[in-house]
Design an enzyme around this catalytic site. Structure first.
Site, PDB file in Angstrom:
ATOM      1  N   TYR A  92      -4.159  -3.981   4.486  1.00 29.55           N
ATOM      2  CA  TYR A  92      -4.128  -3.510   3.095  1.00 29.55           C
ATOM      3  C   TYR A  92      -5.550  -3.088   2.737  1.00 29.55           C
ATOM      4  O   TYR A  92      -6.396  -3.926   2.446  1.00 29.55           O
ATOM      5  CB  TYR A  92      -3.650  -4.665   2.228  1.00 29.55           C
ATOM      6  CG  TYR A  92      -3.250  -4.387   0.810  1.00 29.55           C
ATOM      7  CD1 TYR A  92      -3.473  -3.164   0.199  1.00 29.55           C
ATOM      8  CD2 TYR A  92      -2.638  -5.375   0.064  1.00 29.55           C
ATOM      9  CE1 TYR A  92      -3.087  -2.949  -1.109  1.00 29.55           C
ATOM     10  CE2 TYR A  92      -2.242  -5.176  -1.244  1.00 29.55           C
ATOM     11  CZ  TYR A  92      -2.480  -3.959  -1.823  1.00 29.55           C
ATOM     12  OH  TYR A  92      -2.114  -3.756  -3.130  1.00 29.55           O
TER      13      TYR A  92
ATOM     14  N   LYS B 296      -2.270   0.478   5.046  1.00 31.92           N
ATOM     15  CA  LYS B 296      -1.981   1.007   3.697  1.00 31.92           C
ATOM     16  C   LYS B 296      -3.302   1.514   3.167  1.00 31.92           C
ATOM     17  O   LYS B 296      -4.204   0.722   2.884  1.00 31.92           O
ATOM     18  CB  LYS B 296      -1.433  -0.137   2.848  1.00 31.92           C
ATOM     19  CG  LYS B 296      -1.182   0.117   1.377  1.00 31.92           C
ATOM     20  CD  LYS B 296      -0.595  -1.163   0.756  1.00 31.92           C
ATOM     21  CE  LYS B 296      -0.194  -1.033  -0.693  1.00 31.92           C
ATOM     22  NZ  LYS B 296      -1.312  -0.833  -1.617  1.00 31.92           N
TER      23      LYS B 296
END
Lengths: 300, 300
Positions: free
Chosen positions: B135, B163
């Site tokens: 992330y 991401k």
């Protein structure tokens, strides 16, 4: 002098390599600080890992410190938390446990607005009721206080001080003049960033929130006394002894260096909580060399 | 398609104004998401307040979601924490509870080094054993992944995706080409930042980690399907309906807007956890106006 003026010494919160609190090491560090006679202890600051400890661990550490200090040195405790209710809980607990002052950083995940930080500080300051210092540390909190926000917060009943990061342009005199012009006369303005302490104090800052004083409190006291007495030459000589250590602080971050310093000084066997990692062994020689600057005939 | 490809819908974790979890609202949001048929649910992402909840609250929320989803939609759960031991604990718990994948952000207080983040990810990925998505969210974590660090992490056994935040220069094609050249063919590269979803997907990104899909999953599915089928004109038309909402996301932050959006859509009566504050009432009219773009004859 304000509770937040002069030298505030920030101890580590010693943990072993499994992340367990080592109360005996914390007690020893605190005892050394008290004997050096600083103006306050800054417990559970960034140096004291407050951000990584649970609420329960933090309340316990505070009680360990209260027991050791026995009122001999004023105690300021970091109560920052990502949630307002947690910070307010810690503020109330600090008052109950017998701390003298609070240090509050706007820990952030979602980037906070000025209005959110203002409300957060108002709520937490009211919950604790103790004198509170704004902890302005953009590098860790991802929030930067404008002078205008500091001015607004300084109007609240028990918000009495700010702990500033070193000014990017090095202009302490200008920043102090601006901040003094928008805050009450009793409002205390101190600095963190140990390598800037000399210039901050010579420029008239009210205090030094010192990382290194957590382990070398006597040497930090010498620097503080000389600078606050405006003895420029003496201040420069003392600061020079710190220079190799300041270089390590800037290169690796003072937080990591402090763990290695504690282990070289006392053989504490402490480690930072992961994900922060101990410095590699090759840095230890540089720490020993930096420590040697405080020894020998010129050391007073 | 990878577990992390296509549309991942990120629900809020609904709380009332006292900060208590509202499981019924969370369940309703999840049910609406499942019915829209996205490729995954992104539980306890930034949108799901993971950073503000206790470990216990997070484990409970995961179990609520597992109950609602009943395996109908793959579940990815955010396990980021300031401490490595907490993140590893959450990773193990997610596997036990029956989640399909993990999302790990390098939450920071002390600024972390690349080596520290690498070790943190290695430890947590091994603890969970589930497919894990990096992330990369510098705005909230204060840590920026270099392409080189993503490449090194992608070599670890179960680190399968990243991401990404929207590229500052808007060059999705260039960034995707660079990342693909240094990661395995099976490694999935998706984007967050809802207003960039159109361009990201048209440029060939594998997935959209979508905030708005937490509340408007059908509309987000339309946009995803059109863009992943490279229907450029249709994609533009659908994206235009979102434009007033994207403007609000950019102005106030999508996290704050989502709470107001939930209250305008469903009358949920939810509020973000303090210090984050609800948006002022005058924004509600703009939210209603933004929602109106999805209604009427042109809405399919």
């Amino acid at each position: 002098m304000s509770l937040f003026g002069g030298l505030s010494a920030f101890p580590l919160t010693a943990t072993d390599k499994e992340g367990r609190l080592m109360s005996d090491v914390l007690e020893r560090h605190l005892e050394r600080i008290v004997l050096a006679g600083p103006d306050s202890v800054g417990l559970l600051g960034s140096t004291g890992s407050y951000a990584y400890l649970t609420i329960t661990e933090r309340k316990h550490v505070l009680r360990v410190a209260i027991q050791v200090l026995k009122g001999r040195t004023p105690l300021i405790v970091g109560i920052g938390a990502l949630r307002t209710d947690d910070a307010a809980d810690l503020a109330r607990d600090a008052a109950e446990a017998g701390a003298q002052g609070l240090l509050l950083a706007p820990m952030s995940y979602q980037k906070l607005t000025k209005g959110e930080v203002y409300s957060h500080f108002k709520t937490v300051a009211a919950a604790g009721g103790l004198p509170l210092c704004i902890y302005n540390n953009p590098g860790t909190t991802n929030f930067t206080f404008s002078h205008e926000l500091i001015a607004r917060l300084s109007e609240l009943p028990n918000i009495d001080a700010v702990k500033m990061p070193l000014p990017a342009d090095g202009d302490f005199v200008g920043e102090l003049a601006t901040l003094r012009s928008v805050t009450p006369a009793s409002f205390s303005i101190g600095y963190s960033g140990d390598w800037g302490a000399k210039d901050a104090l010579l420029a008239g800052a009210d205090g030094w929130f010192s990382v290194v004083a957590g382990l070398l409190p006597s040497n930090a006291m010498q620097l503080t006394r000389a600078a606050m007495a405006a003895n420029i030459e003496e201040t420069k000589i003392i600061d020079q002894r710190f220079n190799p250590l300041w270089a390590l602080f800037k290169e690796f971050g003072s937080f990591r260096v402090m763990y290695a310093l504690a282990n070289r000084l006392d053989g504490d066997g402490i480690e930072p909580l992961r994900p922060v990692r101990p410095l590699p062994l090759e840095v230890h020689d540089r720490i020993d060399a930096a420590l040697a600057f405080f020894k020998g005939p010129s050391f007073s």
